[in-house]
Design a protein around this motif. Structure first.
Motif, PDB file in Angstrom:
ATOM      1  N   SER A   1      -0.801  10.362  -0.593  1.00  0.00           N
ATOM      2  CA  SER A   1       0.616  10.159  -0.896  1.00  0.00           C
ATOM      3  C   SER A   1       1.490  11.117  -0.104  1.00  0.00           C
ATOM      4  O   SER A   1       2.529  10.718   0.455  1.00  0.00           O
ATOM      5  N   TYR A   2       1.067  12.399  -0.019  1.00  0.00           N
ATOM      6  CA  TYR A   2       1.819  13.365   0.781  1.00  0.00           C
ATOM      7  C   TYR A   2       1.795  12.980   2.257  1.00  0.00           C
ATOM      8  O   TYR A   2       2.821  13.059   2.958  1.00  0.00           O
ATOM      9  N   SER A   3       0.636  12.561   2.738  1.00  0.00           N
ATOM     10  CA  SER A   3       0.500  12.204   4.150  1.00  0.00           C
ATOM     11  C   SER A   3       1.368  10.995   4.500  1.00  0.00           C
ATOM     12  O   SER A   3       2.035  10.977   5.544  1.00  0.00           O
ATOM     13  N   LEU A   4       1.376   9.990   3.625  1.00  0.00           N
ATOM     14  CA  LEU A   4       2.183   8.804   3.876  1.00  0.00           C
ATOM     15  C   LEU A   4       3.676   9.142   3.909  1.00  0.00           C
ATOM     16  O   LEU A   4       4.422   8.641   4.758  1.00  0.00           O
ATOM     17  N   ALA A   5       4.096   9.978   2.974  1.00  0.00           N
ATOM     18  CA  ALA A   5       5.511  10.361   2.916  1.00  0.00           C
ATOM     19  C   ALA A   5       5.942  11.079   4.188  1.00  0.00           C
ATOM     20  O   ALA A   5       7.073  10.905   4.669  1.00  0.00           O
ATOM     21  N   ASP A   6       5.043  11.898   4.739  1.00  0.00           N
ATOM     22  CA  ASP A   6       5.366  12.645   5.956  1.00  0.00           C
ATOM     23  C   ASP A   6       5.261  11.790   7.218  1.00  0.00           C
ATOM     24  O   ASP A   6       6.037  11.959   8.158  1.00  0.00           O
ATOM     25  N   ALA A   7       4.289  10.874   7.244  1.00  0.00           N
ATOM     26  CA  ALA A   7       3.946  10.202   8.500  1.00  0.00           C
ATOM     27  C   ALA A   7       4.689   8.887   8.724  1.00  0.00           C
ATOM     28  O   ALA A   7       4.967   8.534   9.880  1.00  0.00           O
ATOM     29  N   VAL A   8       4.971   8.144   7.666  1.00  0.00           N
ATOM     30  CA  VAL A   8       5.578   6.820   7.828  1.00  0.00           C
ATOM     31  C   VAL A   8       7.093   6.939   7.664  1.00  0.00           C
ATOM     32  O   VAL A   8       7.577   7.237   6.564  1.00  0.00           O
TER      33      VAL A   8
ATOM     34  N   THR B   1      -7.665  13.704  -6.131  1.00  0.00           N
ATOM     35  CA  THR B   1      -7.252  14.542  -5.004  1.00  0.00           C
ATOM     36  C   THR B   1      -6.972  13.701  -3.769  1.00  0.00           C
ATOM     37  O   THR B   1      -6.004  13.940  -3.040  1.00  0.00           O
ATOM     38  N   ARG B   2      -7.815  12.713  -3.541  1.00  0.00           N
ATOM     39  CA  ARG B   2      -7.663  11.839  -2.375  1.00  0.00           C
ATOM     40  C   ARG B   2      -6.320  11.117  -2.400  1.00  0.00           C
ATOM     41  O   ARG B   2      -5.603  11.058  -1.409  1.00  0.00           O
ATOM     42  N   LEU B   3      -5.964  10.569  -3.566  1.00  0.00           N
ATOM     43  CA  LEU B   3      -4.696   9.847  -3.674  1.00  0.00           C
ATOM     44  C   LEU B   3      -3.498  10.775  -3.531  1.00  0.00           C
ATOM     45  O   LEU B   3      -2.489  10.420  -2.926  1.00  0.00           O
ATOM     46  N   GLU B   4      -3.604  11.982  -4.098  1.00  0.00           N
ATOM     47  CA  GLU B   4      -2.508  12.941  -3.969  1.00  0.00           C
ATOM     48  C   GLU B   4      -2.293  13.320  -2.509  1.00  0.00           C
ATOM     49  O   GLU B   4      -1.160  13.347  -2.022  1.00  0.00           O
ATOM     50  N   ARG B   5      -3.394  13.621  -1.809  1.00  0.00           N
ATOM     51  CA  ARG B   5      -3.286  13.988  -0.398  1.00  0.00           C
ATOM     52  C   ARG B   5      -2.734  12.831   0.437  1.00  0.00           C
ATOM     53  O   ARG B   5      -1.906  13.033   1.326  1.00  0.00           O
TER      54      ARG B   5
ATOM     55  N   PHE C   1       0.827  -1.197   0.000  1.00  0.00           N
ATOM     56  CA  PHE C   1       0.000   0.000   0.000  1.00  0.00           C
ATOM     57  C   PHE C   1       0.870   1.260   0.000  1.00  0.00           C
ATOM     58  O   PHE C   1       0.546   2.249  -0.677  1.00  0.00           O
ATOM     59  N   LEU C   2       1.958   1.234   0.729  1.00  0.00           N
ATOM     60  CA  LEU C   2       2.843   2.395   0.768  1.00  0.00           C
ATOM     61  C   LEU C   2       3.410   2.711  -0.613  1.00  0.00           C
ATOM     62  O   LEU C   2       3.628   3.878  -0.950  1.00  0.00           O
ATOM     63  N   ASP C   3       3.628   1.673  -1.421  1.00  0.00           N
ATOM     64  CA  ASP C   3       4.150   1.882  -2.773  1.00  0.00           C
ATOM     65  C   ASP C   3       3.053   2.162  -3.793  1.00  0.00           C
ATOM     66  O   ASP C   3       3.253   2.942  -4.725  1.00  0.00           O
ATOM     67  N   GLN C   4       1.888   1.523  -3.619  1.00  0.00           N
ATOM     68  CA  GLN C   4       0.808   1.638  -4.597  1.00  0.00           C
ATOM     69  C   GLN C   4      -0.539   1.753  -3.877  1.00  0.00           C
ATOM     70  O   GLN C   4      -1.330   0.806  -3.890  1.00  0.00           O
ATOM     71  N   PRO C   5      -0.834   2.886  -3.263  1.00  0.00           N
ATOM     72  CA  PRO C   5      -2.076   2.988  -2.488  1.00  0.00           C
ATOM     73  C   PRO C   5      -3.338   2.759  -3.312  1.00  0.00           C
ATOM     74  O   PRO C   5      -4.299   2.169  -2.814  1.00  0.00           O
ATOM     75  N   GLU C   6      -3.346   3.173  -4.569  1.00  0.00           N
ATOM     76  CA  GLU C   6      -4.542   2.980  -5.386  1.00  0.00           C
ATOM     77  C   GLU C   6      -4.795   1.502  -5.643  1.00  0.00           C
ATOM     78  O   GLU C   6      -5.936   1.017  -5.564  1.00  0.00           O
TER      79      GLU C   6
ATOM     80  N   GLY D   1      -1.380   9.047  12.564  1.00  0.00           N
ATOM     81  CA  GLY D   1      -1.961  10.388  12.567  1.00  0.00           C
ATOM     82  C   GLY D   1      -2.618  10.784  11.266  1.00  0.00           C
ATOM     83  O   GLY D   1      -2.869  11.973  11.036  1.00  0.00           O
ATOM     84  N   ILE D   2      -2.928   9.810  10.394  1.00  0.00           N
ATOM     85  CA  ILE D   2      -3.576  10.095   9.114  1.00  0.00           C
ATOM     86  C   ILE D   2      -5.078   9.872   9.259  1.00  0.00           C
ATOM     87  O   ILE D   2      -5.525   8.765   9.564  1.00  0.00           O
ATOM     88  N   ASP D   3      -5.868  10.924   9.041  1.00  0.00           N
ATOM     89  CA  ASP D   3      -7.322  10.861   9.150  1.00  0.00           C
ATOM     90  C   ASP D   3      -7.915  10.807   7.746  1.00  0.00           C
ATOM     91  O   ASP D   3      -7.870  11.794   7.004  1.00  0.00           O
ATOM     92  N   LEU D   4      -8.458   9.653   7.387  1.00  0.00           N
ATOM     93  CA  LEU D   4      -8.964   9.464   6.028  1.00  0.00           C
ATOM     94  C   LEU D   4     -10.157  10.357   5.708  1.00  0.00           C
ATOM     95  O   LEU D   4     -10.436  10.611   4.533  1.00  0.00           O
TER      96      LEU D   4
END
Length: 261
Positions: free
Chosen positions: A153-160, A147-151, A112-117, A135-138
């Motif tokens: 992806s940014y959240s995963l990069a910052d949080a994990v 937009t959802r996937l872009e947001r 999922f981290l590599d291919q969330p879609e 800390g990621i609130d879906l």
């Protein structure tokens, strides 16, 4: 697994890794030390800490240290997946020698981290709880798919943290020590260990649960929760549903002696 199982069937099978995860084989010699095995954690940090404390007390009492094999599924469903990975990445304060094995939920999180879609349905089998632990609130991702996937992806990069991704990527799918084989789910009956498929090691239930390994091994596994540890033909299952039961099982193997710690 409900919706996710349906999704897997539509795809034809459980996900298969592009490259085989590593496997650890320490050879046929019987161990001269005890081995401790811990069942599925599923984000249950308090239970994991308590289980390790029980092991440390047993080692102190007997004076015989041994490896601690964790059978996978560190993430999903329970409340503290990210914190469990933090705990396992750090050296043990109790001086335990951990050997973590990869579970199907750990493998799916890595994917999922590599291919969330492509692995969006992972959220429906407890992945949402894993993201919450980071800390990621879906609910704030919006309804527009792009937009959802872009947001996200940014959240995963910052949080994990990168260390978590590396930990997940390096998890092996099996450990063999003498006649003992440690895997998350089980093995395909009658198939030599070096010919096993990763998807079976992480996903299989039947025919393994009914038939056992059909080889001269005792397989220690999780993946299929039961109220108590349970023994079948050539196997012992120790997933006791820690995230809902509060009970994380520790099995001690020493020679012919098996005990619950």
């Amino acid at each position: 697994m409900g919706r996710f199982t349906d999704w897997l069937l539509r795809r034809g099978s459980a996900p298969v890794t592009k490259t085989t995860r590593r496997r650890i084989d320490l050879g046929p010699d019987e161990p001269l030390y005890p081995i401790y095995a811990i069942g599925d954690v599923h984000g249950s940090l308090d239970q994991l800490i308590a289980a390790e404390e029980r092991i440390a007390r047993d080692i102190q009492k007997t004076g015989q240290p041994g490896p601690v094999v964790l059978l996978g599924d560190y993430v999903d469903r329970g409340p503290n997946s990210g914190q469990v990975l933090d705990h396992l990445i750090r050296p043990s304060e109790l001086k335990l020698r951990r050997v973590p094995i990869c579970g199907n939920h750990d493998d799916l999180f890595a994917r999922f981290l590599d291919q969330p879609e492509a692995y969006w349905d992972w959220l429906g089998i407890g992945g949402d709880r894993t993201l919450t632990s980071y800390g990621i609130d879906l609910t704030f991702l919006g309804n527009n798919k792009k937009t959802r996937l872009e947001r996200l992806s940014y959240s995963l990069a910052d949080a994990v943290p990168p260390a978590h991704k590396e930990f997940l990527a390096q998890l092996p799918t099996s450990l063999r020590i003498g006649r003992f084989v440690f895997v998350h789910a089980g093995i395909k009956p009658g198939v030599p260990l070096d010919q096993q498929d990763d998807k079976d090691l992480m996903w299989i239930r039947d025919p393994f649960l009914a038939e056992g390994p059909k080889m001269p091994f005792l397989v220690i596994h999780g993946h299929t929760p039961q109220p108590e540890p349970y023994r079948g033909p050539g196997r012992i299952g120790i997933d006791t549903g820690a995230y809902y039961s509060g009970k994380l099982t520790v099995l001690k193997l020493q020679g012919e002696q098996l005990s619950i710690i």
